[in-house]
Enzyme design. Structure first.
Site, PDB file in Angstrom:
ATOM      1  N   HIS A   1       0.806  -1.229   0.000  1.00 43.44           N
ATOM      2  CA  HIS A   1       0.000   0.000   0.000  1.00 43.44           C
ATOM      3  C   HIS A   1       0.838   1.277   0.000  1.00 43.44           C
ATOM      4  CE1 HIS A   1      -3.525  -2.313   0.016  1.00 43.44           C
ATOM      5  NE2 HIS A   1      -3.833  -2.306   1.289  1.00 43.44           N
TER       6      HIS A   1
ATOM      7  N   HIS B   1     -10.082   2.646  -0.470  1.00 42.73           N
ATOM      8  CA  HIS B   1     -10.035   1.556   0.513  1.00 42.73           C
ATOM      9  C   HIS B   1     -11.054   1.675   1.640  1.00 42.73           C
ATOM     10  CE1 HIS B   1      -8.175  -1.602   2.915  1.00 42.73           C
ATOM     11  NE2 HIS B   1      -7.225  -1.763   2.021  1.00 42.73           N
TER      12      HIS B   1
ATOM     13  N   GLU C   1     -11.522  -3.352  -3.453  1.00 43.00           N
ATOM     14  CA  GLU C   1     -10.573  -2.340  -3.946  1.00 43.00           C
ATOM     15  C   GLU C   1     -10.285  -2.590  -5.416  1.00 43.00           C
ATOM     16  OE1 GLU C   1      -7.162  -2.997  -1.250  1.00 43.00           O
ATOM     17  OE2 GLU C   1      -8.695  -3.966  -0.017  1.00 43.00           O
TER      18      GLU C   1
END
Lengths: 557, 225
Positions: A320, A390, A521
């Site tokens: 991420h 997210h 996502e």
């Protein structure tokens, strides 16, 4: 406003009295904003709309009752007294004062347009004179039905003569309008009036058709450690839904939507304040993830014969975007004409990524209860970009605590299986016959124990080529009737069921634990820079990374 | 359709004695004599007063100051036809959700004004599948416009509504001690008459029941008689 009409009413083109009065009030609200001078009047318990205005027409055309040139009645709301006087003295112009009334007819179950048109000396126009003013194209069409279409009658409330557009065909007109997707502009009365009004010089401004405008407000939310302002934006669509974002991390902090009984709940996990958790955001609640979402094996990739080493922050991989990905950065933000724009410039070398990347993310909440997120990014050097949003969802309400009662359906036939390091093997595998087969409605909570690895879902599902807007998933919660459909132009979507979540300080005292929510996502596949067969995440100078993801909320009764 | 054809016949032929006199402020020279006429009940003034207008117009300069804030213009027969058809359509909307009027051909609409009965029969139908939804009626009291409201022929329990029920619904504050008379087609109809029967037999050609509520003449006047 919501169209609470029964299906049969909609199909037959009629409207109930209550619904019509609501439309009147809604139209009045528009009129007030536009200074369009409509008023609501009452007669006993009945309400109706009324408007007085001045129009000017060509005097020559006006006096001749038989011939009429191809001119349309023009409404001149901008006339000041001086302008009106000047026009009156101008021999070519004829001023007329017009009064329009919109009433509800109980006999026909539709609204009806009444009007009177006077000369400056007070004389009422005759029916023939009115006909001479009707735009030529309508005249031709209505010529045969002249005497039935436009008549002089007794005003049902005021008891004095008014001209009326006969309501006998309104239901057919509105039934046709309702068949066209998006045909009904904002409300029934506005739609109808914008269709029939022009026959008698009443031209509603196009702004009336805009669905109740999304309201966006901005407030101060918090301050960063180095003293910068964090703002919170509230997007309302006038249809009971509301989304809140902060420009720290471009994080979605609240998504409030109705259930089947109209009860509104917040269905996304998050914190009450910045310090409660958004500052470190260990679970990435609601954030925009970048510069590369999901994993890159060993934090390393090769591009144009160069090896890049990125931050390794999770199990030996980059996850991420690194230690401080985009969700832990302060974005610039501004209100746009239909939402909020967030901008971030990621420096050359940030978390090890090459090139300065400029990222725009636009958030919009539509009248149809869709949260639409548009992403764009460019870079000064060849780089890799993979962005996603997210939010964690729980359709039963953010504090529900589990995924009980949720049903999921994913339209993906393939997924990317993982190795022991949580990195895709490179294979695209069929979901059929596996726990990953969600192609038919599946009880979400009950499927979790069957997923290999005992951590529930944390997997990328494959749709194929990027740039194609498609339906990816549908999640439904029967108890509340809430449904969410996810659409995206991205080739894949990560399904994550919150195995690792442990946030005791959730919103309103909620404790979010394992399985307390789910993420969908939309993304390019994990570790794409190391998999040449995956859709590419390389972005070169002059190219633009683009994607749109949409979360559409609805209720099933 | 009612079997009480005699009543329909009587209505159709019904007439009202009318006295036409010229308004004081219109008189130019001598006051002309009043005109008396036996006017058909089922018609409209503009259709039957042509001779009367011609007669009076000899005695005034021209038609000045038509009271257009109070009266509908009548440029010709078509205007009357227009009002008539408009009312017929509204009656059908109330009774049958316009299903009958819409299924009729355009030529039937046009002919209705002249060849009333065969076409009207369709509009008066009360078939078993689609019973009448609402009774078309208008109530006239002096000095106000007419009152028109939605009113069903039957109650929720299936009981026939009567004229009394209708009056109570529309004019709940009506003087109860008998100062008012309710007139339809010039007759004081018994209050217990079913409203559906009234709609089928005492409606005017435009399919509406036009009901007048007037003051009882005072007792002193009738004493003098």
């Amino acid at each position: 406003m919501s169209q609470n009409k029964t299906t049969s009413e909609k199909m037959s083109g009629i409207i109930s009295k209550e619904q019509c009065f609501r439309c009147f009030k809604d139209m009045l609200a528009c009129s007030d904003v536009l200074d369009d001078l409509w008023e609501i009047r009452y007669f006993e318990t009945e309400c109706y709309l009324s408007k007085k205005t001045i129009i000017n027409v060509n005097r020559n055309k006006f006096q001749s009752e038989s011939e009429s040139r191809n001119e349309v009645l023009q409404e001149d709301t901008s006339l000041s007294n001086d302008e009106a006087t000047e026009m009156y003295n101008n021999t070519d112009c004829q001023i007329l004062s017009v009064e329009y009334h919109v009433l509800y007819s109980e006999s026909y179950s539709v609204p009806v347009l009444y009007f009177n048109c006077h000369l400056p000396d007070g004389r009422l126009l005759t029916l023939n004179e009115i006909w001479s003013q009707v735009p030529l194209n309508y005249q031709e069409r209505l010529q045969q039905d002249r005497w039935t279409f436009l008549t002089q009658v007794e005003h049902p409330y005021l008891g004095r003569p008014f001209y009326q557009l006969h309501p006998c065909h309104t239901d057919k007109l509105m039934a046709m309008v309702a068949k066209v997707p998006g045909g009904v502009a904002r409300n029934y009365v506005i739609s109808w009036l914008s269709s029939v009004g022009p026959v008698v010089g009443l031209n509603l401004r196009p702004e009336y058709g805009i669905p109740e405008k999304m309201a966006v407000t901005k407030e101060k939310y918090a301050t960063t450690a180095d003293g910068k302002d964090i703002n919170v934006y509230t997007l309302r669509n006038g249809r009971q839904s509301e989304v809140r974002l902060i420009d720290w991390g471009a994080i979605i902090t609240h998504i409030r939507v109705p259930d089947k009984n109209g009860q509104i709940d917040d269905i996304t996990l998050g914190y009450d304040t910045f310090k409660d958790g958004y500052d470190t955001n260990p679970f990435y609640f609601g954030g925009i993830i970048g510069r590369y979402t999901n994993r890159i094996a060993r934090g390393e990739f090769r591009l144009d014969d160069q090896t890049y080493n990125l931050t390794v922050n999770n199990g030996g991989n980059l996850l991420h975007g690194g230690n401080r990905g985009f969700d832990k950065r302060l974005w610039e933000s501004e209100i746009t004409q239909d939402g909020v724009m967030m901008r971030y410039t990621s420096a050359d070398g940030e978390e090890g990524f090459p090139g300065e990347a400029r990222v725009n993310v636009h958030f919009r909440l539509t009248a149809e209860n869709e949260l639409v997120i548009d992403f764009k990014a460019t870079c000064t050097k060849p780089t890799v970009i993979n962005l996603t949003s997210h939010p964690y969802f729980n359709l039963a309400g953010h504090a529900a605590g589990s995924l009980e009662g949720h049903t999921i359906r994913m339209d993906a036939e393939n997924y990317t299986p993982l190795n022991e390091n949580s990195i895709p093997t490179g294979e695209i595998a069929r979901v059929k016959g596996t726990a990953f087969d969600l192609t038919t409605d599946t009880d979400f909570a009950q499927r979790l124990p069957a997923v290999p690895g005992n951590v529930g879902f944390d997997h990328n599902f494959v749709f194929g080529k990027p740039g194609w807007d498609k339906h990816m998933a549908r999640v439904y919660h029967a108890g509340t009737g809430r449904q969410m459909d996810v659409y995206s132009t991205e080739p894949g979507v990560q399904v994550y069921t919150a195995y690792y979540v442990d946030a005791p300080k959730g919103k309103g005292g909620a404790k979010y634990g394992q399985w307390s929510g789910f993420c969908l996502e939309a993304q390019h596949y994990p570790d794409s820079p190391n998999n040449p067969t995956f859709p590419s995440t390389t972005v070169r100078p002059g190219e633009t990374y683009k994607q749109t993801t949409k979360y559409a909320f609805s209720v099933i009764r | 359709m009612g079997d009480d054809r005699a009543i329909l016949r009587e209505n159709w032929d019904g007439r009202i004695p009318v006295c036409f006199s010229l308004a004081e402020d219109e008189i130019e020279q001598e006051k002309p004599e009043n005109v008396f006429a036996h006017v058909p009940r089922q018609s409209y003034f503009p259709l039957v007063t042509e001779k009367v207008s011609k007669y009076f117009s000899q005695h005034v300069d021209k038609e000045k100051e038509f009271p257009e804030s109070e009266l509908l213009h009548c440029p010709g027969r078509e205007a009357v036809e227009s009002v008539f058809m408009s009312t017929v359509k509204e009656a059908d909307a109330l009774k049958h959700r316009s299903s009958i009027i819409n299924s009729m051909q355009k030529k039937d609409h046009k002919n209705m004004f002249d060849q009333f009965w065969p076409i009207n029969k369709k509009l008066m139908e009360n078939t078993d599948e689609e019973s009448i939804k609402y009774i078309p009626f208008r109530i006239y009291q002096s000095e106000t416009g007419f009152i028109q409201k939605l009113f069903r022929p039957f109650s929720e329990e299936g009981q026939e509504h009567t004229l009394d029920d209708l009056i109570k619904h529309v004019l709940p504050d009506l003087d109860e001690d008998g100062n008012k008379r309710v007139l339809i087609q010039g007759i004081e109809v018994p209050g217990e008459t079913p409203i559906l029967w009234l709609s089928e037999h005492l409606s005017y050609p435009d399919n509406f029941l036009h009901i007048c509520v007037v003051n009882q003449p005072s007792m002193t006047i009738s004493d003098h008689w």
